[in-house]
Scaffold this motif. Structure first.
Motif, PDB file in Angstrom:
ATOM      1  N   PRO A  21       0.821  -1.196   0.000  1.00 43.10           N
ATOM      2  CA  PRO A  21       0.000   0.000   0.000  1.00 43.10           C
ATOM      3  C   PRO A  21       0.864   1.258   0.000  1.00 43.10           C
ATOM      4  CG  PRO A  21       0.090  -0.917   2.204  1.00 43.10           C
ATOM      5  CD  PRO A  21       0.839  -1.866   1.308  1.00 43.10           C
ATOM      6  N   ALA A  22       0.324   2.299  -0.562  1.00 46.52           N
ATOM      7  CA  ALA A  22       1.064   3.549  -0.686  1.00 46.52           C
ATOM      8  C   ALA A  22       1.403   4.108   0.690  1.00 46.52           C
ATOM      9  CB  ALA A  22       0.234   4.563  -1.468  1.00 46.52           C
ATOM     10  N   HIS A  23       2.639   4.535   0.823  1.00 45.84           N
ATOM     11  CA  HIS A  23       3.073   5.214   2.050  1.00 45.84           C
ATOM     12  C   HIS A  23       4.055   6.299   1.651  1.00 45.84           C
ATOM     13  CE1 HIS A  23       4.179   5.976   6.190  1.00 45.84           C
ATOM     14  NE2 HIS A  23       5.439   6.013   5.779  1.00 45.84           N
ATOM     15  N   THR A  32       0.642  15.286  -6.579  1.00 47.58           N
ATOM     16  CA  THR A  32      -0.250  14.811  -7.645  1.00 47.58           C
ATOM     17  C   THR A  32      -1.553  14.317  -7.034  1.00 47.58           C
ATOM     18  OG1 THR A  32       0.712  12.592  -7.539  1.00 47.58           O
ATOM     19  CG2 THR A  32       1.685  14.137  -9.131  1.00 47.58           C
ATOM     20  N   GLU A  33      -2.561  14.199  -7.882  1.00 52.81           N
ATOM     21  CA  GLU A  33      -3.866  13.726  -7.412  1.00 52.81           C
ATOM     22  C   GLU A  33      -3.770  12.297  -6.884  1.00 52.81           C
ATOM     23  OE1 GLU A  33      -8.107  12.676  -9.456  1.00 52.81           O
ATOM     24  OE2 GLU A  33      -7.156  14.563 -10.049  1.00 52.81           O
ATOM     25  N   GLU A  34      -3.039  11.452  -7.598  1.00 55.25           N
ATOM     26  CA  GLU A  34      -2.843  10.061  -7.188  1.00 55.25           C
ATOM     27  C   GLU A  34      -1.567   9.989  -6.354  1.00 55.25           C
ATOM     28  OE1 GLU A  34      -3.616   6.321  -6.482  1.00 55.25           O
ATOM     29  OE2 GLU A  34      -4.961   7.450  -7.794  1.00 55.25           O
ATOM     30  N   GLU A  35      -1.699   9.647  -5.083  1.00 58.98           N
ATOM     31  CA  GLU A  35      -0.562   9.629  -4.158  1.00 58.98           C
ATOM     32  C   GLU A  35       0.598   8.776  -4.674  1.00 58.98           C
ATOM     33  OE1 GLU A  35      -0.106   9.268   0.632  1.00 58.98           O
ATOM     34  OE2 GLU A  35      -1.221   7.650  -0.343  1.00 58.98           O
ATOM     35  N   MET A  36       0.295   7.614  -5.234  1.00 57.17           N
ATOM     36  CA  MET A  36       1.353   6.715  -5.693  1.00 57.17           C
ATOM     37  C   MET A  36       2.176   7.321  -6.822  1.00 57.17           C
ATOM     38  SD  MET A  36       3.050   4.039  -5.129  1.00 57.17           S
ATOM     39  CE  MET A  36       2.181   2.856  -4.141  1.00 57.17           C
ATOM     40  N   THR A  37       1.600   8.202  -7.618  1.00 57.22           N
ATOM     41  CA  THR A  37       2.351   8.867  -8.686  1.00 57.22           C
ATOM     42  C   THR A  37       3.446   9.741  -8.076  1.00 57.22           C
ATOM     43  OG1 THR A  37       0.406   8.846 -10.112  1.00 57.22           O
ATOM     44  CG2 THR A  37       2.161  10.399 -10.680  1.00 57.22           C
ATOM     45  N   ARG A  41       7.554   9.036  -8.347  1.00 62.57           N
ATOM     46  CA  ARG A  41       8.478  10.082  -8.807  1.00 62.57           C
ATOM     47  C   ARG A  41       9.567  10.335  -7.762  1.00 62.57           C
ATOM     48  NH1 ARG A  41       8.359  14.500 -12.509  1.00 62.57           N
ATOM     49  NH2 ARG A  41       9.959  15.984 -11.908  1.00 62.57           N
ATOM     50  N   CYS A  42       9.170  10.440  -6.521  1.00 55.80           N
ATOM     51  CA  CYS A  42      10.125  10.697  -5.446  1.00 55.80           C
ATOM     52  C   CYS A  42      11.149   9.565  -5.352  1.00 55.80           C
ATOM     53  CB  CYS A  42       9.390  10.863  -4.121  1.00 55.80           C
ATOM     54  SG  CYS A  42      10.489  11.175  -2.728  1.00 55.80           S
ATOM     55  N   SER A  43      10.681   8.338  -5.435  1.00 55.83           N
ATOM     56  CA  SER A  43      11.587   7.192  -5.372  1.00 55.83           C
ATOM     57  C   SER A  43      12.592   7.232  -6.519  1.00 55.83           C
ATOM     58  CB  SER A  43      10.784   5.893  -5.413  1.00 55.83           C
ATOM     59  OG  SER A  43      11.654   4.785  -5.337  1.00 55.83           O
ATOM     60  N   PHE A  74       1.264  -3.636 -10.841  1.00 50.73           N
ATOM     61  CA  PHE A  74       0.033  -4.414 -10.813  1.00 50.73           C
ATOM     62  C   PHE A  74      -1.150  -3.476 -10.967  1.00 50.73           C
ATOM     63  CE2 PHE A  74       2.703  -7.316  -8.100  1.00 50.73           C
ATOM     64  CZ  PHE A  74       2.826  -8.304  -9.067  1.00 50.73           C
ATOM     65  N   VAL A  75      -2.102  -3.899 -11.773  1.00 52.79           N
ATOM     66  CA  VAL A  75      -3.286  -3.081 -12.013  1.00 52.79           C
ATOM     67  C   VAL A  75      -4.511  -3.927 -11.693  1.00 52.79           C
ATOM     68  CG1 VAL A  75      -4.570  -1.743 -13.709  1.00 52.79           C
ATOM     69  CG2 VAL A  75      -2.071  -1.832 -13.840  1.00 52.79           C
ATOM     70  N   SER A  76      -5.263  -3.512 -10.669  1.00 59.76           N
ATOM     71  CA  SER A  76      -6.476  -4.231 -10.295  1.00 59.76           C
ATOM     72  C   SER A  76      -7.685  -3.513 -10.887  1.00 59.76           C
ATOM     73  CB  SER A  76      -6.591  -4.293  -8.769  1.00 59.76           C
ATOM     74  OG  SER A  76      -6.741  -2.990  -8.252  1.00 59.76           O
ATOM     75  N   ASP A  77      -8.841  -4.120 -10.735  1.00 63.14           N
ATOM     76  CA  ASP A  77     -10.065  -3.535 -11.282  1.00 63.14           C
ATOM     77  C   ASP A  77     -10.336  -2.149 -10.713  1.00 63.14           C
ATOM     78  OD1 ASP A  77     -10.531  -5.731 -12.851  1.00 63.14           O
ATOM     79  OD2 ASP A  77     -11.912  -6.678 -11.436  1.00 63.14           O
ATOM     80  N   GLY A  78     -10.038  -1.928  -9.450  1.00 67.62           N
ATOM     81  CA  GLY A  78     -10.311  -0.640  -8.826  1.00 67.62           C
ATOM     82  C   GLY A  78      -9.151   0.345  -8.925  1.00 67.62           C
ATOM     83  N   SER A  79      -8.101  -0.043  -9.594  1.00 68.75           N
ATOM     84  CA  SER A  79      -6.915   0.801  -9.675  1.00 68.75           C
ATOM     85  C   SER A  79      -7.138   2.009 -10.561  1.00 68.75           C
ATOM     86  CB  SER A  79      -5.742  -0.015 -10.231  1.00 68.75           C
ATOM     87  OG  SER A  79      -4.648   0.822 -10.524  1.00 68.75           O
ATOM     88  N   SER A  80      -6.480   3.110 -10.218  1.00 67.41           N
ATOM     89  CA  SER A  80      -6.559   4.302 -11.057  1.00 67.41           C
ATOM     90  C   SER A  80      -5.551   4.237 -12.206  1.00 67.41           C
ATOM     91  CB  SER A  80      -6.321   5.548 -10.204  1.00 67.41           C
ATOM     92  OG  SER A  80      -5.053   5.477  -9.601  1.00 67.41           O
ATOM     93  N   TYR A  81      -4.870   3.131 -12.337  1.00 69.14           N
ATOM     94  CA  TYR A  81      -3.864   2.961 -13.392  1.00 69.14           C
ATOM     95  C   TYR A  81      -4.375   2.075 -14.527  1.00 69.14           C
ATOM     96  CZ  TYR A  81      -0.701   5.018 -10.029  1.00 69.14           C
ATOM     97  OH  TYR A  81      -0.106   5.872  -9.152  1.00 69.14           O
ATOM     98  N   GLN A  82      -5.678   2.109 -14.798  1.00 69.85           N
ATOM     99  CA  GLN A  82      -6.287   1.276 -15.831  1.00 69.85           C
ATOM    100  C   GLN A  82      -5.662   1.488 -17.210  1.00 69.85           C
ATOM    101  OE1 GLN A  82      -8.671  -1.233 -15.414  1.00 69.85           O
ATOM    102  NE2 GLN A  82      -8.094  -0.868 -13.288  1.00 69.85           N
ATOM    103  N   GLU A  83      -5.177   2.723 -17.472  1.00 71.32           N
ATOM    104  CA  GLU A  83      -4.584   3.004 -18.785  1.00 71.32           C
ATOM    105  C   GLU A  83      -3.350   2.147 -19.051  1.00 71.32           C
ATOM    106  OE1 GLU A  83      -2.541   5.850 -15.940  1.00 71.32           O
ATOM    107  OE2 GLU A  83      -4.585   5.159 -16.239  1.00 71.32           O
TER     108      GLU A  83
END
Length: 156
Positions: A21-23, A32-37, A41-43, A74-83
């Protein structure tokens, strides 16, 4: 200290920042709107800063560096990374830096190839370019019983 010892060495670093999970750590601002983005980038910036440090200290003059990812996002059904699902030929990030002139012989490089490649990168002899089921990126041909012998359907 490892570099200054003038002895061969291996230093392995593992980053887990971009795994769910995102931390967000305090040194990584969320912009960014999506925390993981932002976390991703930071990583990447942290790794780039480390490589720049190695360069500024002259360490890259005689030291090989291998950067590699461990899997695709990994991209799940509820993921915002569907693209990402629509991108053909998604790959895992791999980069090799060597102070010696090296030539990567093929474009189909995956994690199984990296073991044999790293052995050769540090000057160890790898018969036929094969180690385990992987084939070094410095060899264009397939090794007997290696992953390059497999048909795409068998490999997947």
């Amino acid at each position: 200290q490892l570099h200054d010892s003038a002895q061969p060495f291996n230093l392995t670093l593992l980053t887990l920042d971009t795994h769910e999970p995102a931390h967000a750590f305090g040194y990584c601002p969320i912009t960014t709107e999506e925390e993981m983005t932002s976390i991703t980038r930071c990583s990447m910036e942290q790794v780039a800063d480390f490589i720049q440090y190695l360069d500024s200290e002259g360490i890259l003059e005689d030291t090989a560096v291998v950067l590699m990812g461990d899997h695709e996002k990994f991209v799940s059904d509820g993921s915002s990374y569907q693209e990402l699902l629509s991108i053909e030929d998604r790959t895992i990030f791999n980069r090799i830096w060597s102070p010696d002139e090296i030539e990567i012989s093929r474009s189909d490089v995956d994690q199984l190839s990296m073991f044999a490649s790293m052995l050769e990168l540090v000057g160890l002899r790898v018969e036929g370019g094969s180690a385990g089921v992987g084939v070094s990126v410095f060899h264009s041909g397939a090794a007997a019983n290696g992953l390059l012998d497999l048909q795409a359907a068998e490999y997947a």
